[in-house]
Design a protein around this motif. Structure first.
Motif, mmCIF file in Angstrom:
data_model
loop_
_atom_site.group_PDB
_atom_site.id
_atom_site.type_symbol
_atom_site.label_atom_id
_atom_site.label_comp_id
_atom_site.label_asym_id
_atom_site.label_seq_id
_atom_site.Cartn_x
_atom_site.Cartn_y
_atom_site.Cartn_z
ATOM 1 N N GLU A 181 3.063 2.080 7.163
ATOM 2 C CA GLU A 181 1.975 1.174 6.818
ATOM 3 C C GLU A 181 2.496 -0.041 6.056
ATOM 4 O OE1 GLU A 181 -0.783 3.548 4.631
ATOM 5 O OE2 GLU A 181 -1.783 4.304 6.417
ATOM 6 N N GLU A 343 -11.882 -13.824 8.396
ATOM 7 C CA GLU A 343 -10.901 -12.837 8.837
ATOM 8 C C GLU A 343 -9.664 -12.861 7.947
ATOM 9 O OE1 GLU A 343 -8.258 -11.667 12.792
ATOM 10 O OE2 GLU A 343 -9.630 -13.378 12.829
ATOM 11 N N LEU A 346 -10.473 -11.263 4.626
ATOM 12 C CA LEU A 346 -10.508 -9.811 4.740
ATOM 13 C C LEU A 346 -9.104 -9.236 4.835
ATOM 14 C CD1 LEU A 346 -13.531 -9.295 7.153
ATOM 15 C CD2 LEU A 346 -13.383 -8.588 4.767
ATOM 16 N N GLN A 347 -8.194 -9.938 5.506
ATOM 17 C CA GLN A 347 -6.815 -9.464 5.601
ATOM 18 C C GLN A 347 -6.181 -9.404 4.217
ATOM 19 O OE1 GLN A 347 -4.925 -12.123 8.347
ATOM 20 N NE2 GLN A 347 -5.743 -11.104 10.156
ATOM 21 N N GLU A 349 -7.822 -9.066 1.320
ATOM 22 C CA GLU A 349 -8.471 -7.973 0.614
ATOM 23 C C GLU A 349 -7.930 -6.630 1.086
ATOM 24 O OE1 GLU A 349 -12.571 -8.608 1.384
ATOM 25 O OE2 GLU A 349 -12.841 -10.044 -0.243
ATOM 26 N N ASP A 350 -7.772 -6.474 2.380
ATOM 27 C CA ASP A 350 -7.235 -5.226 2.922
ATOM 28 C C ASP A 350 -5.821 -4.985 2.421
ATOM 29 O OD1 ASP A 350 -9.563 -4.796 4.260
ATOM 30 O OD2 ASP A 350 -8.839 -5.514 6.197
ATOM 31 N N GLN A 351 -5.056 -6.060 2.310
ATOM 32 C CA GLN A 351 -3.692 -5.940 1.809
ATOM 33 C C GLN A 351 -3.689 -5.401 0.380
ATOM 34 O OE1 GLN A 351 -1.835 -9.556 0.680
ATOM 35 N NE2 GLN A 351 0.213 -8.862 1.203
ATOM 36 N N ASN A 353 -6.109 -3.694 -1.104
ATOM 37 C CA ASN A 353 -6.608 -2.316 -1.075
ATOM 38 C C ASN A 353 -5.520 -1.344 -0.655
ATOM 39 O OD1 ASN A 353 -9.170 -3.110 -1.865
ATOM 40 N ND2 ASN A 353 -9.914 -3.329 0.228
ATOM 41 N N LEU A 354 -4.720 -1.741 0.334
ATOM 42 C CA LEU A 354 -3.643 -0.872 0.806
ATOM 43 C C LEU A 354 -2.578 -0.690 -0.273
ATOM 44 C CD1 LEU A 354 -2.397 0.761 3.104
ATOM 45 C CD2 LEU A 354 -1.331 -1.332 3.941
#
Length: 388
Positions: A181, A343, A346-347, A349-351, A353-354
């Motif tokens: 990941e 988009e 969100l990428q 934010e997702d980064q 969160n990961l």
């Protein structure tokens, strides 16, 4: 039963367990082979379901096992209920000489007058219970208890070994998944940072300096571009980056982006007073650069001039605070519904969160906007862990 026979049973059981790699095989070997050699007529082996606080029948010898590895009407018992449930709760073995005089006795497939229960336990953990019954009263003896206790101990040690190995394999799988990941995240980030528009525009600008005989500027920007590309590639092998290096590369990135967008914005990067340990500070990689990739692409989409980015860094003992103040004469809301921009947000934010999920970084951020007559003021505050 003679001591020599007892020793033979223990030797048999110990050797038999050597080839077992799962608990089901252990429990059925215990019930169908080991107990049979003791001369008992009935035995049920329970496993503890700690999550549901239950004892679950998993293997048997005698009437509860009509054939193969089948159980006749398997039952579950609450921990603390019945004699088996009580033994699972207390961790102490018991011999019941006459079950008709014990109110805890729970009849399963048939009424039997003698019962012996031994916990399968090791180092304070109870894995299950061996429960044997006999139709005659006063059948089980202290010698039987000694034998079953030894067998249960061997069984528990093997079960612990299997569970530890399983946990180790699961941890290895988890770490491999995390590694995959993280690599995927880094590749996506690299793809975003070195997108064709950025690369080609930077090179075209450098080419323009060369063709217009501005060799000093061409060399300056080529050097900056090369450093930035090397930095991005090096980060593929690293999870952290020194704050000083990150700030240097942020300046390089903004310098090239300003060139790319023909001076549509100005910027300033400041290390605030009190940040004495800036040279020692280390932060997670990928985050700051990705944030500015998103911010710049979003802010430049309207081709507005005279935008300004003021970027402040504050170094604390356990964290690094970055504050971005973005001024624009006519800036749309940050949450405006532009799919291509949303988009990218969100990428990012997702980064975060990961990274928080995998590394327990506790990265936090806030984004606020203040519209006024002169345009908009957007504030982004990013809190990163100081990983020194």
């Amino acid at each position: 039963m003679k001591n020599s026979q007892f020793e033979d049973i223990l030797i048999y059981f110990s050797k038999s367990l050597m080839g077992k790699v799962n608990e089901e095989d252990i429990l059925w070997d215990l019930a169908k082979n080991c107990i049979a050699k003791l001369g008992f007529v009935d035995c049920v082996v329970y496993l503890v379901d700690h999550e549901n606080n239950l004892l679950v029948q998993k293997a048997a010898y005698g009437p509860k096992n009509p054939k193969d590895r089948k159980l006749y009407k398997p039952v579950e018992i609450n921990i603390g209920d019945g004699i088996t449930g009580h033994v699972a709760q207390s961790g102490q073995a018991e011999i019941i000489k006459d079950t008709s005089k014990d109110i805890r006795y729970i009849e399963d497939d048939a009424l039997r007058l003698s019962e012996i229960c031994v916990p399968i336990s090791y180092e304070g953990t109870i894995y299950g219970v061996i429960d044997c019954e006999h139709p005659q009263a006063n059948f089980f003896t202290d010698h039987h208890l000694k034998m079953l206790s030894a067998i249960a101990s061997i069984c528990a040690i093997k079960m612990k070994s299997i569970r530890d190995n399983l946990a180790l394999m699961e941890e290895k799988d988890r770490l491999l998944e995390i590694k995959e990941e993280m690599l995927e995240l880094k590749l996506k980030t690299l793809n975003s940072q070195l997108n064709p528009h950025f690369v080609f525009n930077s090179l075209n600008s450098i080419q323009y300096f060369i063709t217009t005989e501005k060799k000093k500027l061409a060399l300056e920007y080529l050097s900056t571009f090369s450093k930035l590309v090397r930095f991005y590639l090096n980060q593929l092998e690293r999870d952290t980056v020194s704050l000083r290096e990150e700030i240097e590369m942020l300046n390089a990135f903004l310098k090239l982006q300003k060139l790319r967008y023909d001076g549509s914005f100005n910027y300033g990067v400041t290390i605030l007073e009190g940040s004495d340990k800036v040279d020692e500070a280390t932060i997670p990689s990928l985050v700051v650069q990705t944030l500015f990739e998103n911010v710049i692409e979003r802010s430049m989409s309207k081709q507005q001039k005279n935008q300004l980015f003021n970027i402040d860094f504050k170094v604390l003992d356990n964290s690094v605070i970055m504050k971005v103040q973005h001024k624009s004469p006519n800036m749309d809301s940050f949450t405006e519904n532009h799919p291509e921009h949303r988009e990218s947000i969100l990428q990012w934010e997702d980064q975060i969160n990961l990274l928080n999920s995998i590394k327990n970084y506790t990265i936090a951020y806030t984004i606020t906007e203040v519209p006024d007559e002169k345009g908009h003021l957007r504030n982004i505050i990013l809190k990163l862990p100081n990983l020194i």
